[in-house]
Structure formats: C-alpha cells, structure tokens
Design an enzyme around this catalytic site. Structure first.
Site, PDB file in Angstrom:
ATOM      1  N   LYS A  25       0.847  -1.199   0.000  1.00  0.00           N
ATOM      2  CA  LYS A  25       0.000   0.000   0.000  1.00  0.00           C
ATOM      3  C   LYS A  25       0.883   1.249   0.000  1.00  0.00           C
ATOM      4  O   LYS A  25       1.854   1.335   0.742  1.00  0.00           O
ATOM      5  CB  LYS A  25      -0.902   0.012   1.240  1.00  0.00           C
ATOM      6  N   ARG A  73     -10.696 -11.301   0.322  1.00  0.00           N
ATOM      7  CA  ARG A  73     -11.530 -12.310  -0.338  1.00  0.00           C
ATOM      8  C   ARG A  73     -10.904 -13.701  -0.246  1.00  0.00           C
ATOM      9  O   ARG A  73     -11.608 -14.708  -0.237  1.00  0.00           O
ATOM     10  CB  ARG A  73     -11.785 -11.893  -1.801  1.00  0.00           C
TER      11      ARG A  73
HETATM   12  N1  BES Z   1      -8.605  -3.870   3.467  1.00  0.00           N
HETATM   13  C1  BES Z   1      -8.612  -3.380   2.148  1.00  0.00           C
HETATM   14  C2  BES Z   1      -9.865  -2.572   1.819  1.00  0.00           C
HETATM   15  C3  BES Z   1     -10.013  -1.255   2.533  1.00  0.00           C
HETATM   16  C4  BES Z   1      -9.441  -0.118   2.010  1.00  0.00           C
HETATM   17  C5  BES Z   1     -10.765  -1.159   3.669  1.00  0.00           C
HETATM   18  C6  BES Z   1      -9.598   1.098   2.650  1.00  0.00           C
HETATM   19  C7  BES Z   1     -10.942   0.059   4.306  1.00  0.00           C
HETATM   20  C8  BES Z   1     -10.357   1.181   3.797  1.00  0.00           C
HETATM   21  C9  BES Z   1      -8.515  -4.531   1.145  1.00  0.00           C
HETATM   22  O1  BES Z   1      -7.761  -5.609   1.567  1.00  0.00           O
HETATM   23  C10 BES Z   1      -7.859  -3.993  -0.059  1.00  0.00           C
HETATM   24  O2  BES Z   1      -6.715  -3.654   0.014  1.00  0.00           O
HETATM   25  N2  BES Z   1      -8.625  -3.931  -1.147  1.00  0.00           N
HETATM   26  C11 BES Z   1      -8.131  -3.425  -2.360  1.00  0.00           C
HETATM   27  C12 BES Z   1      -8.584  -4.369  -3.446  1.00  0.00           C
HETATM   28  C13 BES Z   1      -7.960  -4.137  -4.782  1.00  0.00           C
HETATM   29  C14 BES Z   1      -6.485  -4.495  -4.738  1.00  0.00           C
HETATM   30  C15 BES Z   1      -8.682  -4.987  -5.783  1.00  0.00           C
HETATM   31  C16 BES Z   1      -8.701  -2.036  -2.555  1.00  0.00           C
HETATM   32  O3  BES Z   1      -9.828  -1.786  -2.122  1.00  0.00           O
HETATM   33  O4  BES Z   1      -8.000  -1.193  -3.092  1.00  0.00           O
HETATM   34 MN    MN Z   2      -5.706  -5.457   1.039  1.00  0.00          MN
END
Ligand code: BES
Ligand code: MN
Ligand code: ZN
Length: 498
Positions: free
Chosen positions: A276, A349
């Site tokens: 991230k 997921r």
């Molecule tokens: N935990 C995150 C989603 C999230 C983001 C929750 C911000 C709360 C606040 C999840 O694991 C994630 O990183 N999702 C990605 C998915 C993408 C790589 C398809 C996202 O939402 O960017």
């Molecule tokens: Mn994630």
C-alpha cells in the site's frame, strides 16, 4: 458509566434533567422543578431565545447555594410526534456531550410519565449515551478526561415502573457490551492484536458465556487444504488462525446452526508485495469484520437468545517476507477451486473464501452471511455512513434491512451481476482475485466470494470497509471504532432463526 432505574435517597444527584418539545412547555415534572426555584426555570427559558427545543438542544440553568441540584438541564426532543428509536439514540449521544461539557456527574433523568415515551427515552437515550461515551485510552499515560475535573458517572431514571424499564434495558445493554468488545478489538494496534492473540481474547471473552470456541492453527489449516488463508498469512511470523465460535441457545443437543457468519480478520494489511502506498496505517482496522462478528456473538450469548449459530473468524496478517505469497502465484482454496493471485492486496476475499467453505462443509449451514472490510471501493461509494449489502436473495436483503433499521445500522443494497462473475474467472486458474479494472471494485470482490457459495445456500456479503472506523465524530460515536453492525447482526441472527 452506570445507567440506573429508580432514584434512591442514598445517592446525591448534581443534575436534574427534564425534556421539552418544540412548544417549550414544561410538563408536570418540569413544573415541580420550576416551582422549587420560584419560576426561575421558566423565566430562564424565556430569556434564551435560541433555545427552541430542537432534538438534543439543551438549556442549562445553574442553581445557587442551598439548591437541591447544581443545575437543571432542559433537553429538547424536537417534534414529539416525530420521535423514532434512532432519534432517541441521537438525543442520547447529544446529551452525553452536553452533560459532559457542563460538568455533570450524577444525572437524574425525569421523563414525563406518559408510558411509551418514558420507556423509549430510558431505553434508546441510554443506548445513545453509552455508545457516545466510548473511548479507547488504554495506551495513554495521561487519561483523556484526567484534567476535566468531573466525569459523568451515572444516569438515573426517576420513573415509576423502574423494574420493567430496567429489564427492557438489560437486553440493550448486552448489545452495547458486545459493541464494546468489537470496539476494543478494532482499536487495538496490530503489534498487540495478531491472529493468535485475537483468537485468545475471543476465547477468554466468549467461553464463559457458553460459546464453544475452536481455534485452527496454521498446521491444521495447511493439512486441511485451506490454501487461500494460508497463502495470505504465511508471509507473517504471526501465523493465521481460523477461530470457530458456536453458540447453541436452543437447549437441543443435535440441532444444526440456522446460520453461519464469517468475519474478515486481517489484523494488519500492508498490501503484501502490492504494498500500500497510502493510508497503510488505516489497516489496523482491517479485522473489523471479525471484530463485529465476535461482538455480535457476545451480545447473542449475553442475551441467551434462542438461536443456534456458528461463526468463523478468518485471522491473518498480510505482510512481506521471503515466505510471503507473490502476485501471479496460483493457489488452491479449501473448496478445491484454484485462484490466480493477481494482487496480494486483494487478500480479504482469499481468507474469506476458505472460511466460507469451512462453515458450509462442516456445519451444513443454509444461510451464510459474511462481514468484511473488503474494498476501498465500497468506502468510496458509501462513506462513513452506510455499510454495503450484496445478496441474490430479496428475502435475505429484507431481513438485513429490517435488522439494520431496528439497530440503527444504516445499510444499502449493492448489485451483483453475472458480468462480474465472468470477470473474476481466471486465465490460468478457476478464478482470479482481481477484476479487469478498478471499476465496480466492491461488486467484483462480492462476485469472487459468490463463487464459494454452495448450492441451496442463501448468502449475503456485508462490506463494512467504511463504517467500522470513523474519521470524524458524529452523534453516536467519536473518532475511531464505531461498533457498527453488532446490533444489526444480532437482529439478523434472530430473524433467520425464526
Ligand atoms: N482492506 C482493504 C480494503 C479497505 C481499504 C478497507 C480502505 C478500508 C479502507 C482490502 O484488503 C484492499 O486492500 N482492497 C483493495 C482491493 C484491490 C487491490 C482490488 C482495494 O480496495 O483497493
Ligand atoms: Mn488489502
Ligand atoms: Zn484488507
């Protein structure tokens, strides 16, 4: 803070509180207070032109030496006919702030005795007060309220039918206690809360309440073939866990759980090798789904609900190391379906799908609900206010809508579509964990999970990415963990058992 019913001569109250609607007319109890101060209360209201009795607006009359109370608070309820349970909760949240600001310590609430309103006030205003009073200062050397001098410690309802109202409030209080567990879990930093410590806390909290707790460690998960949760969790020195919580309040030994619930418990999400690049620190709340499920199980058990329910908390930490999974790995899930990992940050997921398969295989649940901080896309769509619900079943959606409406958890139905099912098919494996674009990210994630729902199982997915944590205070919570969804889940479990 204590919520008490029935006033006693043993206790001193520094603050008396009465309610008025927008007509600003004092009721019988307000008049008694006004008489005691020779009309000063009514006069002070007249001299406060900005006090209009709106919901949660307060007018405070400080009293002098020799008076029975230090102050009288007149609290607006807005238009009395338009009051709802949720408005009363909001009123409680606003009153908590006002009472705290004025330095009230022991408050005597004096609702007018017109039955239903007094009952509503004592139940839902108290809920609002308690929900708004939550804060997490475990790691602060100097506590937040240390230098405020006064701390609101009790709210007492001076009502006739105190026994009945106390009994009614007990059930509400149990949900608040469940929410408190959720909020404490969500607030804990990831160096203290990791898969094994999460499982241990839940075990310690829930076992004494009659919840069976079984924790599958990394060896068992590996052996079992739970390749998806293992792939996500193996990059961390703190290995994954699948915690199974079963509550049977039916008294029958051989009954089958009417419902299975899965919670996403990523105790920290760095993104993995798809690291991230912004707001990584938010990801300490990425276990919010599991936290919500644990809190709901606590509420259900405390309330001794006549339901049989099983939950799985999918606990893992998404880290980088030479053992971590890579983008382009192909993994085999517990269901046997293979998955092409195109992005290690779409880890939620992956842990969820194995937990879903486990509950369907082992417990033959016919209704399956999962709760996850699954996508940033859902947070962007619905913000800090609404959770997103995805389900092919209109009937289950209606139950979710009702459950959330009653508990005050706002929820919005989001779409599933065959087009997204297709999009999630893999080129080299059965599925891939990433959509073709970032469009409809919440729905493509839901479509991925849908591929793990077995035939004849009624399923709903709740994406709570935006709501387990609040970035700004509102009437019912401060900044931080909200406890969103605990009340809704308890209601839903009850509805699905009926
Ligand atoms: N935990 C995150 C989603 C999230 C983001 C929750 C911000 C709360 C606040 C999840 O694991 C994630 O990183 N999702 C990605 C998915 C993408 C790589 C398809 C996202 O939402 O960017
Ligand atoms: Mn994630
Ligand atoms: Zn995540």
């Amino acid at each position: 803070m204590d919520i008490l019913f029935g006033k006693t001569s043993k206790k001193k109250y520094d603050t008396a509180l009465v309610f008025v609607a927008e007509d600003l007319k004092l009721g019988a109890r307000g008049k008694i207070l006004d008489d005691a101060v020779e009309g000063a209360l009514v006069a002070s209201i007249k001299n406060a032109p900005r006090f209009k009795g709106k919901l949660g607006q307060t007018h405070i009359l400080p009293l002098g030496k020799g008076a029975h109370y230090k102050r009288v608070v007149v609290a607006g309820v807005g238009k009395a006919k338009e009051l709802t349970d949720q408005k009363l909760r909001v009123l409680g949240g606003k009153l908590y702030d006002a009472l705290k600001a004025t330095g009230a310590v022991d408050v005597l609430m004096m609702p007018e005795e017109d039955g239903e309103l007094a009952a509503g006030i004592s139940n839902f205003v108290s809920e609002g007060v308690l929900r708004k009073s939550y804060f997490f200062d475990k790691y602060k050397g100097k506590k937040d309220d240390a230098d405020e001098g006064a701390k609101l410690t009790s709210v007492t309802y001076d009502v006739d039918n105190s026994k009945a109202l106390a009994a009614k409030f007990e059930a509400t209080k149990n949900v608040i206690d469940g929410m408190e567990l959720t909020r404490n879990l969500v607030s804990e930093p990831p160096n203290a809360l990791y898969p094994d410590s999460f499982a241990k806390i839940v075990e310690k909290e829930l076992k004494p309440l009659g919840v069976k707790v079984k924790v599958l460690d990394e060896k068992k998960l590996e052996k079992m073939g739970a390749g998806a949760i293992m792939a996500v969790g193996k990059g961390s020195a703190r290995k994954p866990r699948l915690a199974i919580l079963e509550y049977n309040g039916l008294g029958k030994k051989n009954s089958k759980p009417s419902m299975g619930i899965v919670g996403k418990g990523i105790t920290f999400d760095t993104g993995g090798y798809n690291v991230k690049t912004s707001n990584m620190h938010w990801m300490q709340f990425d276990m919010g789904g599991a936290g919500t499920v644990a809190g709901a199980m606590k509420a259900i058990a405390l309330n001794k609900e006549k339901v049989h329910v099983v939950a799985a908390l999918a606990l893992a930490e998404n880290m980088i190391s030479d053992e971590a999974y890579r983008p382009s790995d192909i993994i085999t899930s517990l269901s046997g379906q293979t998955i092409e990992v195109l992005n290690t940050d779409a880890e939620g997921r992956l842990v969820m799908c194995d937990a879903m398969t486990y509950l369907q295989n082992e417990y033959k649940v016919e209704t399956l609900v999962d709760v996850a901080t699954l996508t940033g896309a859902c947070m962007i769509a619905l913000g800090n206010e609404y959770g997103g619900a995805f389900t092919p079943s209109d009937e289950l959606w209606r139950k979710i809508e009702t459950a959330g409406g009653e508990s005050g958890d706002k929820v919005w139905r989001m779409p599933l579509d065959e087009a997204w099912d297709k999009e999630m098919k893999g080129a080299h494996a059965d599925l891939k964990n990433l959509g073709d674009s970032s469009f409809a990210g919440a729905s493509t994630a839901a479509a991925f999970l849908k591929a793990f729902v077995q035939e004849d199982v009624t399923w709903a997915h709740l994406d709570v990415a935006g709501v387990v944590w609040s970035f700004k205070p509102n009437d019912l919570w401060g900044k931080g963990a909200t406890g969103y969804g605990v009340g809704m889940l308890q209601n839903l479990i009850k509805e699905c058992a009926a």
